[in-house]
Design a protein around this motif. Structure first.
Motif, short mmCIF file in Angstrom:
data_model
loop_
_atom_site.label_atom_id
_atom_site.label_comp_id
_atom_site.label_asym_id
_atom_site.label_seq_id
_atom_site.Cartn_x
_atom_site.Cartn_y
_atom_site.Cartn_z
N SER A 202 64.12 70.90 27.07
CA SER A 202 64.21 69.80 28.26
C SER A 202 64.44 68.34 27.66
N ALA A 203 63.77 67.97 26.54
CA ALA A 203 63.91 66.52 25.86
C ALA A 203 65.49 66.80 25.40
N LEU A 204 65.92 67.34 24.61
CA LEU A 204 67.34 67.59 24.32
C LEU A 204 68.33 67.38 25.46
N PHE A 205 68.13 68.28 26.51
CA PHE A 205 68.99 68.18 27.76
C PHE A 205 69.07 66.92 28.32
N VAL A 206 67.88 66.17 28.53
CA VAL A 206 67.72 64.98 29.07
C VAL A 206 68.46 63.81 28.17
N PHE A 207 68.13 63.87 27.00
CA PHE A 207 68.89 63.10 26.07
C PHE A 207 70.47 63.21 26.09
N LEU A 208 70.84 64.25 26.05
CA LEU A 208 72.60 64.59 25.79
C LEU A 208 73.04 64.17 27.26
N MET A 209 72.32 64.60 28.17
CA MET A 209 72.84 64.34 29.53
C MET A 209 73.03 62.95 30.04
N GLU A 210 71.71 62.18 29.53
CA GLU A 210 71.59 60.84 30.38
C GLU A 210 71.64 59.67 29.30
N SER A 231 60.52 65.32 29.77
CA SER A 231 60.36 66.48 29.25
C SER A 231 58.79 67.00 29.61
N VAL A 232 57.81 66.31 29.04
CA VAL A 232 56.48 66.55 29.10
C VAL A 232 56.10 66.47 30.47
N VAL A 250 73.37 67.52 37.82
CA VAL A 250 72.90 68.67 37.19
C VAL A 250 71.57 68.56 36.49
N THR A 251 71.23 67.22 36.19
CA THR A 251 69.91 66.94 35.41
C THR A 251 68.83 67.09 36.32
N LYS A 252 68.92 66.51 37.60
CA LYS A 252 68.14 66.61 38.68
C LYS A 252 67.89 68.38 39.07
N VAL A 253 68.89 69.24 38.86
CA VAL A 253 68.64 70.50 38.99
C VAL A 253 67.97 71.20 37.87
N PHE A 254 68.12 70.66 36.67
CA PHE A 254 67.41 71.35 35.66
C PHE A 254 66.00 70.87 35.66
N ILE A 255 65.72 69.64 36.02
CA ILE A 255 64.43 69.21 36.03
C ILE A 255 63.75 69.86 36.93
N ALA A 256 64.27 69.97 38.23
CA ALA A 256 63.76 70.98 39.34
C ALA A 256 63.48 72.25 38.75
N SER A 335 69.83 63.27 51.39
CA SER A 335 70.48 64.00 50.68
C SER A 335 69.94 65.39 50.43
N LEU A 336 70.60 66.29 50.48
CA LEU A 336 70.06 67.62 50.26
C LEU A 336 69.56 68.03 48.75
N LEU A 337 70.34 67.47 47.84
CA LEU A 337 69.83 67.61 46.42
C LEU A 337 68.48 66.99 46.48
N ASN A 338 68.40 65.45 46.78
CA ASN A 338 67.12 65.09 46.86
C ASN A 338 65.90 65.61 47.49
N THR A 339 66.21 66.26 48.71
CA THR A 339 65.48 66.98 49.44
C THR A 339 64.73 68.23 48.71
N PHE A 340 65.98 69.05 47.90
CA PHE A 340 65.60 70.06 47.19
C PHE A 340 64.63 69.84 45.91
N PHE A 341 64.80 68.49 45.30
CA PHE A 341 64.15 68.17 44.32
C PHE A 341 62.84 67.74 44.73
N ASP A 342 62.47 67.01 45.84
CA ASP A 342 61.14 66.63 46.14
C ASP A 342 60.19 68.03 46.68
N SER A 343 60.99 68.78 47.35
CA SER A 343 60.25 69.94 47.83
C SER A 343 59.85 70.88 46.53
N VAL A 344 60.79 71.08 45.42
CA VAL A 344 60.32 71.75 44.47
C VAL A 344 59.05 70.91 43.53
N SER A 345 59.21 69.50 43.46
CA SER A 345 58.09 68.81 43.10
C SER A 345 56.89 68.86 43.88
#
Length: 406
Positions: A202-210, A231-232, A250-256, A335-345
């Motif tokens: 997770s840490a590598l993915f966030v760093f490389l993407m963002e 990541s933690v 794509v990072t939001k989906v990965f974090i979700a 936003s559907l993506l934001n709705t999905f993210f917060d629902s998973v959270s």
């Protein structure tokens, strides 16, 4: 001006379910009394009412009773019922020591920064981090820890508290007893291995993407700190040094996905649990290798456990998608993506948010409240609660049927 009841209920549920989703910033909005109520609910929700009740009954010299013992076993996810009371005593002692140590470490920074109230800040954030709740008193919305991106003491103290709280009481006990038998159970090894892999990945993915997007403008050291901290917290904690709404899609989906996985069984984290993921991966691997049984670390996983793991993922996915679709139908402007993210959270009781919950109407807030509650008690427990009463056991032996899948 009085706080709307639905917002108060949302905050109380978020605290009790140790989620961390908020409608209002905690410190700027709530009074000191309100903060203390939230802190009490976080601690109560983290330890569990059944756990505390069983402990105090035992301390008073009274028998907890078979029903309470069974509930305590389910609350802690212990394998044997007789392990519940000793584990509760060890757990509460460890909780006090870890939270006190965390408060002392955080106060080293908070007292010079905020004055004597920094001691209170240290206690609040230590309890919130250890309980994986994600509430904070720093303000700044969902980027509340932004001022500490270059402060390793605060970031890594919070991270360590979140990790310890997310490992689970079974793992703690196994690690404590390691000096006696010099071996770890298969459960503990699965949890430790997968937790480390997911943390680094997770840490590598966030760093490389963002690194040139959400983390742009930060020094290399701060980018690494922010990536590791997210990541933690992505699998349980809920703290963040920046607004996750600024992440790539794509990072939001990965974090979700990380929020959906969560921590370990018997821990203060939510999600389907990392050991559930481990069992599924082992089952798929053994199936591909042509084995009829699921084997890991030279131990056979009972078929009922494998089926339960698949059921947990199925029900959690069903709830996650159902809540996301319902919220988007009711308020398509979000936003559907934001709705999905917060629902998973909410279902993963994590607390990271794009801010979508703040824009929701009362009906959608109720859906999120139910989602947080379901995530805290577990999707299987929720499904069983909705099922009809006990049915007599069926001892009929049925012939094998011919079915095709795939």
């Amino acid at each position: 001006m009085a706080t709307p009841f639905i917002d108060s209920l949302f905050t109380a549920t978020s605290a009790t379910c140790i989620t961390g989703l908020v409608i209002y910033d905690t410190a700027p909005y709530w009074s000191t009394f309100g903060e203390l109520v939230i802190l009490f609910l976080i601690q109560l929700g983290g330890l569990g009412f059944v756990t505390l009740a069983t402990f105090f009954l035992t301390m008073a010299g009274r028998k907890a009773g078979l029903k309470n013992m069974k509930l305590a076993q389910e609350s802690l996810n212990t394998i044997n019922m007789q392990d519940a009371i000793p584990l509760i005593k060890q757990m509460l002692g460890l909780v006090f020591i870890v939270e006190l140590a965390g408060a002392c470490l955080l106060s080293i920074d908070f007292v010079p920064r905020f004055g004597l109230i920094g001691l209170y800040y240290g206690v609040f954030h230590s309890v919130a981090a250890f309980c994986n709740a994600g509430f904070d008193l720093m303000g700044g919305g969902y980027a509340s820890m932004a001022d500490f991106t270059g402060n390793p003491l605060v970031l890594y103290t919070l991270s360590l508290l979140v990790i310890i709280g997310g490992l689970g009481f079974i793992v703690w006990q196994d690690l404590f007893n390691y000096h006696k038998n010099r071996k770890l159970t298969a459960h503990t090894r699965i949890v430790l291995i997968l937790s480390a892999v997911l943390l680094i990945l997770s840490a590598l993915f966030v760093f490389l993407m963002e690194r040139d997007h959400a983390l742009a403008g930060l020094s290399l050291g701060k980018k690494l700190n922010a990536s590791l901290f997210l990541s933690v917290n992505a699998r349980s904690g809920g703290f963040s040094t920046f607004n996750v709404d600024t992440l790539h899609g794509v990072t939001k989906v990965f974090i979700a996905l990380m929020m959906f996985i969560g921590g370990a069984s018997g821990s203060l984290a939510g999600g389907i649990k990392v050991n559930t993921l481990g069992i599924l991966l082992c089952a798929v691997y053994c199936l591909i290798r042509g084995r009829d049984e699921t084997i890991v670390f030279n131990r056979k996983i009972p078929q009922r456990i494998v089926m339960k793991a698949f059921a947990i993922v199925f029900f959690a996915t069903l709830i996650m998608l159902g809540v996301t679709i319902l919220i988007h139908i009711i308020q398509p402007e979000i936003s559907l993506l934001n709705t999905f993210f917060d629902s998973v959270s909410a279902l993963g009781i994590v607390g990271l948010s794009t801010g979508a919950v703040q824009d929701m109407n009362a009906l959608n807030k109720i859906l999120v409240i139910l989602c947080m509650f379901t995530g805290r008690i577990g999707p299987i427990s929720f499904a069983l609660a909705l099922a009809s009463g006990k049915k007599p056991p069926d001892h009929t032996i049925y012939p094998d049927g011919k079915f095709v899948v795939g």
